[in-house]
Design a protein around this motif. Structure first.
Motif, PDB file in Angstrom:
ATOM      1  N   LEU A  86       0.814  -1.215   0.000  1.00 16.20           N
ATOM      2  CA  LEU A  86       0.000   0.000   0.000  1.00 16.20           C
ATOM      3  C   LEU A  86       0.849   1.268   0.000  1.00 16.20           C
ATOM      4  O   LEU A  86       0.502   2.248  -0.661  1.00 16.20           O
ATOM      5  N   VAL A  87       1.962   1.259   0.725  1.00 16.95           N
ATOM      6  CA  VAL A  87       2.824   2.436   0.730  1.00 16.95           C
ATOM      7  C   VAL A  87       3.401   2.678  -0.658  1.00 16.95           C
ATOM      8  O   VAL A  87       3.546   3.821  -1.100  1.00 16.95           O
ATOM      9  N   ALA A  88       3.724   1.613  -1.378  1.00 18.30           N
ATOM     10  CA  ALA A  88       4.226   1.772  -2.741  1.00 18.30           C
ATOM     11  C   ALA A  88       3.178   2.418  -3.644  1.00 18.30           C
ATOM     12  O   ALA A  88       3.506   3.261  -4.501  1.00 18.30           O
ATOM     13  N   VAL A  89       1.924   2.051  -3.478  1.00 22.11           N
ATOM     14  CA  VAL A  89       0.854   2.681  -4.260  1.00 22.11           C
ATOM     15  C   VAL A  89       0.763   4.167  -3.924  1.00 22.11           C
ATOM     16  O   VAL A  89       0.592   5.019  -4.812  1.00 22.11           O
ATOM     17  N   LEU A  90       0.892   4.510  -2.655  1.00 24.85           N
ATOM     18  CA  LEU A  90       0.889   5.915  -2.260  1.00 24.85           C
ATOM     19  C   LEU A  90       2.043   6.664  -2.910  1.00 24.85           C
ATOM     20  O   LEU A  90       1.855   7.757  -3.462  1.00 24.85           O
ATOM     21  N   VAL A  91       3.237   6.093  -2.852  1.00 25.61           N
ATOM     22  CA  VAL A  91       4.408   6.738  -3.453  1.00 25.61           C
ATOM     23  C   VAL A  91       4.186   6.970  -4.939  1.00 25.61           C
ATOM     24  O   VAL A  91       4.442   8.061  -5.463  1.00 25.61           O
ATOM     25  N   GLY A  92       3.702   5.947  -5.630  1.00 24.61           N
ATOM     26  CA  GLY A  92       3.466   6.087  -7.059  1.00 24.61           C
ATOM     27  C   GLY A  92       2.403   7.117  -7.378  1.00 24.61           C
ATOM     28  O   GLY A  92       2.544   7.899  -8.334  1.00 24.61           O
ATOM     29  N   THR A  93       1.345   7.165  -6.576  1.00 24.14           N
ATOM     30  CA  THR A  93       0.269   8.126  -6.821  1.00 24.14           C
ATOM     31  C   THR A  93       0.758   9.555  -6.651  1.00 24.14           C
ATOM     32  O   THR A  93       0.550  10.414  -7.535  1.00 24.14           O
ATOM     33  N   VAL A  94       1.413   9.831  -5.542  1.00 22.79           N
ATOM     34  CA  VAL A  94       1.879  11.193  -5.289  1.00 22.79           C
ATOM     35  C   VAL A  94       2.957  11.590  -6.289  1.00 22.79           C
ATOM     36  O   VAL A  94       2.959  12.718  -6.812  1.00 22.79           O
ATOM     37  N   LEU A 466      -5.271  18.462  -8.498  1.00 25.86           N
ATOM     38  CA  LEU A 466      -5.889  18.810  -7.214  1.00 25.86           C
ATOM     39  C   LEU A 466      -7.162  18.003  -6.985  1.00 25.86           C
ATOM     40  O   LEU A 466      -7.396  17.483  -5.882  1.00 25.86           O
ATOM     41  N   TRP A 467      -7.989  17.886  -8.009  1.00 24.44           N
ATOM     42  CA  TRP A 467      -9.250  17.151  -7.839  1.00 24.44           C
ATOM     43  C   TRP A 467      -9.008  15.650  -7.714  1.00 24.44           C
ATOM     44  O   TRP A 467      -9.753  14.947  -7.011  1.00 24.44           O
ATOM     45  N   VAL A 468      -7.960  15.153  -8.371  1.00 25.18           N
ATOM     46  CA  VAL A 468      -7.619  13.727  -8.225  1.00 25.18           C
ATOM     47  C   VAL A 468      -7.259  13.422  -6.775  1.00 25.18           C
ATOM     48  O   VAL A 468      -7.706  12.419  -6.198  1.00 25.18           O
ATOM     49  N   LEU A 469      -6.445  14.279  -6.157  1.00 20.16           N
ATOM     50  CA  LEU A 469      -6.027  14.050  -4.778  1.00 20.16           C
ATOM     51  C   LEU A 469      -7.135  14.364  -3.773  1.00 20.16           C
ATOM     52  O   LEU A 469      -7.083  13.894  -2.631  1.00 20.16           O
ATOM     53  N   ALA A 470      -8.124  15.155  -4.173  1.00 24.17           N
ATOM     54  CA  ALA A 470      -9.225  15.463  -3.264  1.00 24.17           C
ATOM     55  C   ALA A 470     -10.077  14.230  -2.975  1.00 24.17           C
ATOM     56  O   ALA A 470     -10.693  14.132  -1.909  1.00 24.17           O
ATOM     57  N   VAL A 471     -10.101  13.282  -3.909  1.00 28.68           N
ATOM     58  CA  VAL A 471     -10.937  12.087  -3.718  1.00 28.68           C
ATOM     59  C   VAL A 471     -10.463  11.254  -2.527  1.00 28.68           C
ATOM     60  O   VAL A 471     -11.248  10.965  -1.614  1.00 28.68           O
ATOM     61  N   PRO A 472      -9.177  10.834  -2.468  1.00 28.09           N
ATOM     62  CA  PRO A 472      -8.760  10.083  -1.269  1.00 28.09           C
ATOM     63  C   PRO A 472      -8.764  10.927  -0.006  1.00 28.09           C
ATOM     64  O   PRO A 472      -8.963  10.388   1.092  1.00 28.09           O
ATOM     65  N   SER A 473      -8.557  12.239  -0.125  1.00 26.94           N
ATOM     66  CA  SER A 473      -8.607  13.087   1.062  1.00 26.94           C
ATOM     67  C   SER A 473      -9.986  13.068   1.695  1.00 26.94           C
ATOM     68  O   SER A 473     -10.137  13.200   2.912  1.00 26.94           O
ATOM     69  N   LEU A 474     -10.997  12.872   0.868  1.00 31.10           N
ATOM     70  CA  LEU A 474     -12.370  12.840   1.371  1.00 31.10           C
ATOM     71  C   LEU A 474     -12.830  11.433   1.722  1.00 31.10           C
ATOM     72  O   LEU A 474     -13.483  11.215   2.748  1.00 31.10           O
ATOM     73  N   ALA A 475     -12.450  10.456   0.899  1.00 34.37           N
ATOM     74  CA  ALA A 475     -13.086   9.142   1.009  1.00 34.37           C
ATOM     75  C   ALA A 475     -12.199   8.041   1.548  1.00 34.37           C
ATOM     76  O   ALA A 475     -12.701   6.961   1.882  1.00 34.37           O
TER      77      ALA A 475
END
Length: 664
Positions: A86-94, A466-475
């Motif tokens: 999961l941390v690898a997915v986070l790294v890749g996403t950001v 910004l809107w892409v990252l808003a989704v996990p920030s909310l959900a």
């Protein structure tokens, strides 16, 4: 492809992209942006596939000996459990979002090719840290991130602030890396291997001879890399770099590496009660101190930097009470909303026409000019303040719930003192976090500062991210309970009722107090000058307003000199504002304890080198020169002089011979 092959490609692709970007940056600039985005995006897709295949089951492992050492082997190995996946997915996403965002943010920057290549190399190094099953290979990624941060923070090297910040970041983190390296070798010596699985196996069988020493040495490196007290001072200054770099460092790479390292080797630290207490003290001081400092900052990026330090304190606090699931859960949710906060701040800075720092007290009318940043940053700030149902609420409450379990005796992974310390400090930090998040929102979007010139609409590559990252920030928080326990050792992440009520209550209190202070100052800024102008109609209105505010609000500090006098941070902190604004003088302490003694020692060495060593060297050359000059004067070329000298020498020798003969 097998899972291990896919996992090997995840760090390899950004590395190859970085090499290709550096080679083609000047000769084929059209390939720079695709080489920056596509390898990282592909790595994200592969990391997601690896996570799905791993699925929270038994860890995926593979190893091959990298080089024979004659004693403890060094292996190129993978160790992918649910946390790593999961941390690898986070790294890749950001990292992907940062690369896409940077194509617009730095579109006019002539050094963009080298910047993009370094970001790719940075990403590759973090992937290596996440997937590595060998501590030496992990150390390679750890150090590559350090050198990449040096170059990226100093991207604007023509400014003295960037040069000083990059050097400070490098030196402070190296101050922690030296004991960290010693700790790794001590750990491998006790365990008989650098391989993480064998180290954990040795811990399970009480195979560590010096657990406290090893744990404390490793904590020094973690404090430097993850900006924890007392090695946190480099992170606020690192804001001199480009804003996308700040998002990458703060959300998913460098500062997350220390927390992830402890989570991966948590049994090593749990083997020493003293180390767990030290970790708890470090986390508590970091949380509260950074919250106070954030409330006093004017620059928007420095507020977010201190916020990162505090949120990392939550993660290390969860580790201090023995709950790595809560720590990594908060790491994931924090990575999403903190990346969003920094990238939204970048839109604000971009709107002001500068790539450097942005003072919140000078912002005005930004809500209507940059609506995408306004709405997405509002979401991210609510997540930061841990207001339900945003993601930060669930992950922060999992930390507080873990601390409560220790205080009530439901778990014995950590001393009870550590649980109480983290619980109390966490609640205080929740109050401070909501306060500075509310202050940032009010000053940035409802401020009365001087309005910056409008530079037009922001590039689409910036606003979409910004809107892409808003989704996990909310959900992310709400979805976590159905999926994350499978990856997180099956641990329950649901918040407890007691900490949820108290934590949310103090957060709401912090936000409401800040809003009340801001409203009070706004009223004061209007009413007081009106009365002063009525009493002194002949005076200049602006001058009278400034004098009136300074007279009626002495507790706020020098409010009248600020472009926007309605800064609630000054009122809320009172006499603590000035020391908090400079980080409680920690840098001054370092200057007194380290910088000045080193400079004094260097001056002494320079004096000894110039005045003592060079004197002997110059003397050794001067004496032969003098002798040569004397001999040169004797060589006149006059035969009569030579004959006279010969006769005089003969006479001297004869007299000496006679004296010797008579004495005998």
């Amino acid at each position: 492809m097998t899972t291990t092959t896919l996992a090997a490609l995840v760090p390899l692709l950004p590395f190859l992209g970085a090499i290709a970007g550096l080679l083609l940056g000047r000769t084929a600039p059209g390939f720079v942006r695709p080489l920056a985005v596509l390898p990282t995006l592909t790595s994200l897709a592969l990391a997601a596939v690896v996570a799905v295949r791993q699925g929270g089951d038994a860890a995926v492992t593979a190893a091959t000996e990298l080089t024979p050492t004659g004693s403890i082997p060094i292996e190129l190995s993978l160790y992918i459990d649910g946390f790593a996946a999961l941390v690898a997915v986070l790294v890749g996403t950001v990292a992907t979002c940062v690369q896409i965002y940077s194509t617009g943010y730095l579109r006019e920057d002539p050094r963009y090719p080298s910047y993009a290549a370094l970001v790719s190399l940075f990403t590759s190094a973090m992937f290596l840290v996440v997937y590595s099953g060998d501590l030496i290979v992990l150390l390679v990624g750890w150090e590559v991130m350090g050198i990449c941060s040096y170059f990226l923070v100093g991207h604007y090297w023509e400014t003295p602030e960037a040069r000083a910040a990059s050097l400070k970041a490098f030196l402070v983190t190296k101050l922690g890396d030296v004991p960290f390296l010693i700790g790794l070798f001590a750990l491998a010596t006790d365990a008989g291997s650098f391989e993480i699985t064998k180290v954990l196996g040795a811990v399970a069988h009480d195979g560590l001879d010096h657990p406290t020493v090893v744990a404390l040495l490793l904590l020094a490196g973690v404090a430097g890399k993850s900006a924890q007290f007392p090695l946190h001072t480099w992170l606020p200054d690192a804001m001199a770099g480009p804003t996308p770099v700040s998002a990458l460092i703060h959300a998913a790479t460098m500062v997350a590496a220390g927390v992830y390292f402890i989570a991966r080797l948590l049994p090593v630290f749990e083997a020493s009660a003293a180390a767990m207490v030290v970790l708890a003290v470090m986390a508590a001081v970091t949380m509260v101190g950074s919250g106070l400092a954030a409330l006093a900052q004017d620059d928007i990026k420095r507020v977010l930097a201190y916020s990162t330090i505090g949120q990392l304190g939550y993660m290390t606090g969860a580790l201090a009470v023995g709950d790595r699931s809560a720590a990594v859960f908060h790491l994931l949710s924090h990575g999403a909303f903190k990346a969003l906060l920094f990238l939204a701040a970048g839109v604000i800075i971009h709107a002001a026409g500068t790539n450097s720092l942005a003072a919140m007290s000078r912002m005005s009318h930004l809500r209507d000019r940059i609506p995408d940043a306004y709405w997405t940053m509002t979401v991210a700030l609510l997540a930061l303040a841990a207001i339900p149902p945003f993601s930060g609420f669930f992950s922060k409450e999992s930390v507080l719930g873990a601390a409560e379990d220790v205080t009530t005796g439901h778990t014995e992974h950590a001393p009870g003192a550590a649980g109480w310390l983290i619980l109390v400090a966490g609640l205080i930090t929740a109050l401070l976090t909501a306060a500075y998040a509310t202050r940032l929102w009010l000053l940035a979007f409802r401020g009365r500062g001087a309005e910056a010139p409008d530079h037009g609409r922001q590039p689409l590559s910036m606003t979409v991210v910004l809107w892409v990252l808003a989704v996990p920030s909310l959900a992310l928080g709400a979805l976590a309970y159905a999926t994350l326990p499978d990856w997180f050792d099956g641990n329950d992440l649901a918040p407890t009722l007691t900490t949820s009520v108290i934590g949310t209550g103090v957060a709401l209190a912090g936000g409401l107090l800040t809003y009340a202070a801001w409203s009070h100052l706004r009223v004061l800024a209007v009413v007081a000058p009106m009365g002063a102008v009525a009493a002194h109609p002949e005076g200049d209105a602006a001058q009278v307003e400034a004098e009136a505010i300074a007279t009626h609000a002495p507790a706020y500090g020098d409010v009248a000199s600020a472009p926007d006098p309605a800064d609630p941070g000054r009122l809320l902190l009172g006499p603590l504002h000035r020391p908090a604004a400079v980080g409680f003088h920690i840098d001054a302490v370092y200057r007194a304890l380290f910088v000045r003694p080193v400079q004094g020692g260097a001056s002494l060495v320079r004096f000894l080198d110039r005045e003592v060593v060079d004197t002997y060297v110059r003397g050794a050359g001067t004496l032969p020169r003098w002798l040569g000059a004397a001999v040169r004067r004797a060589q006149t070329g006059n035969v009569q002089t030579y004959v006279s000298a010969l006769l005089a020498g003969t006479v001297v020798l004869a007299v000496a011979a006679l004296l010797v003969a008579s004495g005998a």
